[in-house]
Design a protein around this motif. Structure first.
Motif, PDB file in Angstrom:
ATOM      1  N   LYS A   1       7.153  -0.130   4.919  1.00 53.07           N
ATOM      2  CA  LYS A   1       6.009   0.305   4.117  1.00 53.07           C
ATOM      3  C   LYS A   1       4.893  -0.736   4.152  1.00 53.07           C
ATOM      4  O   LYS A   1       3.706  -0.385   4.234  1.00 53.07           O
ATOM      5  N   PHE A   2       5.279  -2.012   4.094  1.00 53.50           N
ATOM      6  CA  PHE A   2       4.278  -3.085   4.129  1.00 53.50           C
ATOM      7  C   PHE A   2       3.503  -3.065   5.448  1.00 53.50           C
ATOM      8  O   PHE A   2       2.272  -3.164   5.459  1.00 53.50           O
ATOM      9  N   LEU A   3       4.235  -2.957   6.556  1.00 47.81           N
ATOM     10  CA  LEU A   3       3.586  -2.950   7.866  1.00 47.81           C
ATOM     11  C   LEU A   3       2.703  -1.719   8.039  1.00 47.81           C
ATOM     12  O   LEU A   3       1.595  -1.808   8.586  1.00 47.81           O
ATOM     13  N   GLU A   4       3.175  -0.582   7.561  1.00 44.19           N
ATOM     14  CA  GLU A   4       2.388   0.647   7.706  1.00 44.19           C
ATOM     15  C   GLU A   4       1.112   0.599   6.889  1.00 44.19           C
ATOM     16  O   GLU A   4       0.084   1.154   7.283  1.00 44.19           O
ATOM     17  N   LEU A   5       1.163  -0.107   5.751  1.00 41.19           N
ATOM     18  CA  LEU A   5      -0.001  -0.164   4.876  1.00 41.19           C
ATOM     19  C   LEU A   5      -0.987  -1.255   5.275  1.00 41.19           C
ATOM     20  O   LEU A   5      -2.199  -1.018   5.333  1.00 41.19           O
ATOM     21  N   TYR A   6      -0.478  -2.472   5.596  1.00 43.20           N
ATOM     22  CA  TYR A   6      -1.357  -3.612   5.816  1.00 43.20           C
ATOM     23  C   TYR A   6      -1.515  -4.006   7.292  1.00 43.20           C
ATOM     24  O   TYR A   6      -2.528  -4.601   7.660  1.00 43.20           O
ATOM     25  N   LEU A   7      -0.528  -3.708   8.101  1.00 45.36           N
ATOM     26  CA  LEU A   7      -0.602  -4.008   9.535  1.00 45.36           C
ATOM     27  C   LEU A   7      -0.355  -2.733  10.328  1.00 45.36           C
ATOM     28  O   LEU A   7       0.493  -2.694  11.221  1.00 45.36           O
ATOM     29  N   PHE A   8      -1.118  -1.712   9.980  1.00 42.08           N
ATOM     30  CA  PHE A   8      -0.873  -0.404  10.607  1.00 42.08           C
ATOM     31  C   PHE A   8      -1.082  -0.391  12.117  1.00 42.08           C
ATOM     32  O   PHE A   8      -0.415   0.389  12.805  1.00 42.08           O
ATOM     33  N   PRO A   9      -1.954  -1.239  12.705  1.00 46.48           N
ATOM     34  CA  PRO A   9      -2.009  -1.251  14.181  1.00 46.48           C
ATOM     35  C   PRO A   9      -0.683  -1.695  14.794  1.00 46.48           C
ATOM     36  O   PRO A   9      -0.260  -1.159  15.829  1.00 46.48           O
ATOM     37  N   VAL A  10      -0.001  -2.664  14.160  1.00 46.77           N
ATOM     38  CA  VAL A  10       1.309  -3.100  14.642  1.00 46.77           C
ATOM     39  C   VAL A  10       2.327  -1.983  14.441  1.00 46.77           C
ATOM     40  O   VAL A  10       3.153  -1.705  15.328  1.00 46.77           O
ATOM     41  N   PHE A  11       2.281  -1.342  13.279  1.00 47.68           N
ATOM     42  CA  PHE A  11       3.210  -0.242  12.994  1.00 47.68           C
ATOM     43  C   PHE A  11       3.034   0.882  14.000  1.00 47.68           C
ATOM     44  O   PHE A  11       4.012   1.419  14.546  1.00 47.68           O
ATOM     45  N   TRP A  12       1.791   1.257  14.277  1.00 47.82           N
ATOM     46  CA  TRP A  12       1.529   2.336  15.238  1.00 47.82           C
ATOM     47  C   TRP A  12       1.969   1.936  16.647  1.00 47.82           C
ATOM     48  O   TRP A  12       2.511   2.761  17.389  1.00 47.82           O
ATOM     49  N   TYR A  13       1.738   0.672  16.991  1.00 52.58           N
ATOM     50  CA  TYR A  13       2.117   0.196  18.325  1.00 52.58           C
ATOM     51  C   TYR A  13       3.632   0.299  18.532  1.00 52.58           C
ATOM     52  O   TYR A  13       4.099   0.838  19.545  1.00 52.58           O
ATOM     53  N   VAL A  14       4.407  -0.224  17.578  1.00 52.97           N
ATOM     54  CA  VAL A  14       5.866  -0.208  17.732  1.00 52.97           C
ATOM     55  C   VAL A  14       6.403   1.214  17.665  1.00 52.97           C
ATOM     56  O   VAL A  14       7.274   1.604  18.459  1.00 52.97           O
TER      57      VAL A  14
END
Length: 532
Positions: free
Chosen positions: A219-232
């Motif tokens: 949830k943290f990555l999707e909210l604050y580091l969404f480019p990383v979340f989308w990439y992975v």
């Protein structure tokens, strides 16, 4: 476009060749650089494998998320200091401005070379993680294609934000008399803040981690580091929409940075090149100093006047003092931890004095400012060679600066810990003697390495400080040697007292000091005269 591509190629080539010595040893330098880079990739792969094995089933893809996030943090921290030399005060500014090339092309070429360097850092984290996850999860070829292509764009985010912060520090500092001080202080405060936050994260050691904790990471990555979340997510699921979304966001951030910075690129660099002292020069009183004193002051000012020099090769000594303060403040917790080790059969409490001395040796070996002091002479090398001063005096001045940078912080940190943990007078004297001779050793060792791997041709000092072979060998060799000292100390405590071990270490370092000085007086002087 042709001129831009040619200029970008030249800038990138300078980055690739900056770690190698020119001349007959260029091929050997490339081979050594390849071996070193391969070793780093292997080490990163081992680390990624440890993360993978430590995660529960169904959450193995967190290996990619965590390694990607770590790469962004590392690039962000590195770029804050690197941008100062890459974008704001590069030495070939006047030469590039005189060429029949538009200023926009010059700016874009600099950005291209800067991005290329950060992509290399990104590779160290992402490629091993992709291999570890892909091999264990039996992923197809599309996984690797998406992972490699998408990873190149992730570095755009930390690069852009770090450069904007560096630009902000530069603007706040202005072009006044204390510009360099403000730039160094601002960079140090920011890095110290990041380090403090990392130490403030609660420890999960000896606790059972609930599954909800891993869900919170998603949830943290999707909210604050969404480019990383989308990439992975796009890489693991083979979802092109998520991957393209990550690429577009990262690219948009870089484009916005370029648009913002391009408006001030020329004006900032023009002011930086001029400098306060040049613009406001007034002849005051003149002073007379001995040759050693004058050269020492010159070398010392060079270290503290260059933020890249200080933060890459000397900031560890500042952290050493901070570490000493933290140990004294948390004395009760340290005593409890040492007692717990004693229960397991590893007696550290009675050998704490030696552990502190060994740790100080490690920090000292990671502070080799003299390892680039010859190379940083650059185009002024002919002045150093022709001044009417003995070569031995030049060597001593450079080594002495390195020693002083080690002596003062190490002594302060050691005395703080000595008082806090009630070391005996004999232990305090032994520790101070070790610090004294270790400072000399690091200074002589750095000079010896730099004389064998000099690099006098460069357009930015950061290339020498961070990417030269001499700097790399000195820092990595220092880490290995420091770790060896700690390893030997822990194993020798079964047979000798702490004071005796430190005495033997000190005597060994004294012998090494003598050997290195004899080397510098013979081989070093010969290489000094041959260098041009």
């Amino acid at each position: 476009m042709k001129k831009f591509l040619e200029l970008a190629k030249i800038q990138i080539s300078e980055f690739m060749n900056s770690s190698m010595r020119t001349g007959s040893k260029k091929i050997q330098g490339k081979i050594l650089l390849l071996v070193i880079f391969s070793s780093i990739l292997v080490a990163s792969g081992i680390y990624a494998s440890g993360i993978y094995l430590g995660l529960p089933e169904g959450y193995k893809d967190l290996t990619l998320y965590l390694m990607s996030a770590a790469s962004i943090l590392v690039i962000f921290v590195i770029s804050i200091s690197t941008a100062q030399g890459q974008l704001f005060q590069f030495k070939d500014f006047d030469r590039l401005m005189s060429w029949p090339i538009s200023r926009t092309q010059v700016f874009l070429a600099k950005i291209t070379s800067f991005v290329s360097l950060n992509m290399l850092y990104q590779t160290v984290f992402i490629i091993p993680a992709l291999i570890v996850y892909g091999f264990n999860e039996h992923m197809g070829i599309l996984f690797y294609v998406f992972g490699i292509v998408g990873s190149f764009f992730l570095s755009f985010i930390p690069l852009s934000f770090a450069s904007l912060i560096a630009l902000g520090i530069r603007r706040v500092a202005g072009n006044g008399r204390f510009k360099t001080l403000f730039v160094n202080l601002g960079t140090f405060v920011l890095m110290a803040g990041i380090l403090f936050l990392s130490f403030s994260v609660p420890s999960l050691e000896e606790t059972t981690i609930p599954i909800e904790f891993f869900n919170e990471i998603y949830k943290f990555l999707e909210l604050y580091l969404f480019p990383v979340f989308w990439y992975v997510k796009g890489t693991v699921d083979g979802n092109l929409v998520y991957l393209l979304g990550s690429i577009l966001v990262c690219t948009a951030i870089l484009v916005l940075f370029i648009f913002f910075f391009s408006k001030t690129f020329i004006s900032i660099n023009s002011r930086v090149q001029e400098g306060y002292k040049v613009k406001n020069f007034k002849l005051g009183r003149t002073n007379s100093n001995s040759a050693l004193s004058a050269l020492f002051k010159k070398e010392l000012m060079k270290v503290f006047a260059n933020s890249m020099y200080f933060f890459n090769l000397a900031v560890g000594q500042v952290m050493l003092i901070a570490g000493g303060v933290v140990l004294v403040i948390n004395k009760s917790q340290v005593d409890t931890m040492l007692a717990q080790f004693g229960i397991t059969g590893l007696e550290l409490k009675s050998t704490f004095f030696g552990l502190i001395c060994s740790a100080i040796c490690l920090f000292a070996l990671m502070t080799p400012t003299s390892s680039v002091s010859i190379s940083l002479e650059g185009k002024q090398w002919w002045i150093t060679k022709t001044i009417p001063v003995k070569t031995e005096i030049i060597f001593i001045s450079k080594a002495l600066v390195n020693a002083v940078i080690i002596w003062i912080p190490s002594a302060i940190g050691f005395i703080l810990v000595s008082i806090g943990f009630s070391f005996s007078i004999i232990e305090i004297l032994l520790g101070l003697l070790l610090i004294f001779f270790m400072g000399i050793f690091v200074g002589f060792l750095g000079l010896s390495i730099n004389m064998n791997f000099p690099k006098l041709e460069f357009d930015r000092e950061i290339l020498v400080i961070k990417q030269s072979m001499s700097s790399f060998i000195s820092i990595m060799g220092g880490i290995v040697l420091g770790a060896l000292i700690i390893f030997l100390y822990i194993n020798l405590t079964e047979f000798m007292s702490s004071s005796l071990i430190i005495t033997i270490f000190t005597l060994g370092i004294i012998l090494l000091d003598i050997g290195l000085w004899l080397y510098l007086k013979s081989v070093g002087i010969r290489k000094f005269k041959e260098l041009y």
